[in-house]
Design a protein around this motif. Structure first.
Motif, PDB file in Angstrom:
ATOM      1  N   ARG A  77      -5.966   3.263   3.905  1.00 47.04           N
ATOM      2  CA  ARG A  77      -4.774   3.313   3.052  1.00 47.04           C
ATOM      3  C   ARG A  77      -4.156   1.931   2.830  1.00 47.04           C
ATOM      4  O   ARG A  77      -2.962   1.725   2.986  1.00 47.04           O
ATOM      5  N   GLY A  78      -5.000   0.958   2.535  1.00 45.49           N
ATOM      6  CA  GLY A  78      -4.522  -0.390   2.253  1.00 45.49           C
ATOM      7  C   GLY A  78      -4.322  -1.268   3.469  1.00 45.49           C
ATOM      8  O   GLY A  78      -4.038  -2.454   3.337  1.00 45.49           O
ATOM      9  N   VAL A 120      -5.318   7.299  15.498  1.00 47.49           N
ATOM     10  CA  VAL A 120      -4.245   6.316  15.345  1.00 47.49           C
ATOM     11  C   VAL A 120      -3.343   6.842  14.225  1.00 47.49           C
ATOM     12  O   VAL A 120      -3.807   7.029  13.096  1.00 47.49           O
ATOM     13  N   PRO A 121      -2.056   7.089  14.531  1.00 49.92           N
ATOM     14  CA  PRO A 121      -1.160   7.613  13.500  1.00 49.92           C
ATOM     15  C   PRO A 121      -1.047   6.670  12.309  1.00 49.92           C
ATOM     16  O   PRO A 121      -0.986   5.449  12.474  1.00 49.92           O
ATOM     17  N   ALA A 122      -0.999   7.234  11.110  1.00 48.24           N
ATOM     18  CA  ALA A 122      -0.889   6.439   9.884  1.00 48.24           C
ATOM     19  C   ALA A 122       0.358   5.566   9.907  1.00 48.24           C
ATOM     20  O   ALA A 122       0.355   4.479   9.329  1.00 48.24           O
ATOM     21  N   THR A 123       1.401   5.986  10.604  1.00 50.58           N
ATOM     22  CA  THR A 123       2.638   5.203  10.659  1.00 50.58           C
ATOM     23  C   THR A 123       2.448   3.866  11.362  1.00 50.58           C
ATOM     24  O   THR A 123       3.240   2.952  11.169  1.00 50.58           O
ATOM     25  N   GLY A 151      -0.316  -2.833   6.666  1.00 53.22           N
ATOM     26  CA  GLY A 151      -0.700  -4.227   6.460  1.00 53.22           C
ATOM     27  C   GLY A 151      -1.974  -4.611   7.199  1.00 53.22           C
ATOM     28  O   GLY A 151      -3.045  -4.652   6.636  1.00 53.22           O
ATOM     29  N   LYS A 152      -1.826  -4.869   8.489  1.00 45.68           N
ATOM     30  CA  LYS A 152      -2.960  -5.257   9.331  1.00 45.68           C
ATOM     31  C   LYS A 152      -2.710  -4.724  10.731  1.00 45.68           C
ATOM     32  O   LYS A 152      -1.587  -4.783  11.235  1.00 45.68           O
ATOM     33  N   ALA A 153      -3.741  -4.193  11.370  1.00 44.05           N
ATOM     34  CA  ALA A 153      -3.588  -3.630  12.715  1.00 44.05           C
ATOM     35  C   ALA A 153      -4.819  -3.974  13.541  1.00 44.05           C
ATOM     36  O   ALA A 153      -5.928  -4.019  13.028  1.00 44.05           O
TER      37      ALA A 153
END
Length: 79
Positions: free
Chosen positions: A26-27, A61-64, A68-70
């Protein structure tokens, strides 16, 4: 990908020390590092940007948390 997040549930051969991969969700650029460890708890461990997620939950991993970058760190035990 799932509706509420990104499932990360790797299954590695015992001889592999691990791997790294980058994935878009999602981006968000998600950098995933997987470590194979005999010392890992059953079910392994999952961290997002240095914060441990509850190991009793499914490895999603929750979408919240994916904006940006994780950086995701996964430790899997060797069976």
């Amino acid at each position: 990908p799932e509706l509420h997040g990104l499932r990360i549930d790797p299954c590695l051969p015992s001889a592999w020390p691990g791997f790294r991969v980058e994935r878009r969700y999602r981006g968000c650029r998600v950098q995933i590092t997987v470590h194979n460890s005999r010392a890992a708890a059953p079910g392994g461990a999952l961290q997002v940007d240095g914060v441990a997620l509850d190991a009793r939950q499914p490895p999603v991993v929750p979408a919240t948390l994916l904006r940006g970058k994780a950086a995701v760190q996964v430790v899997v035990g060797v069976a």
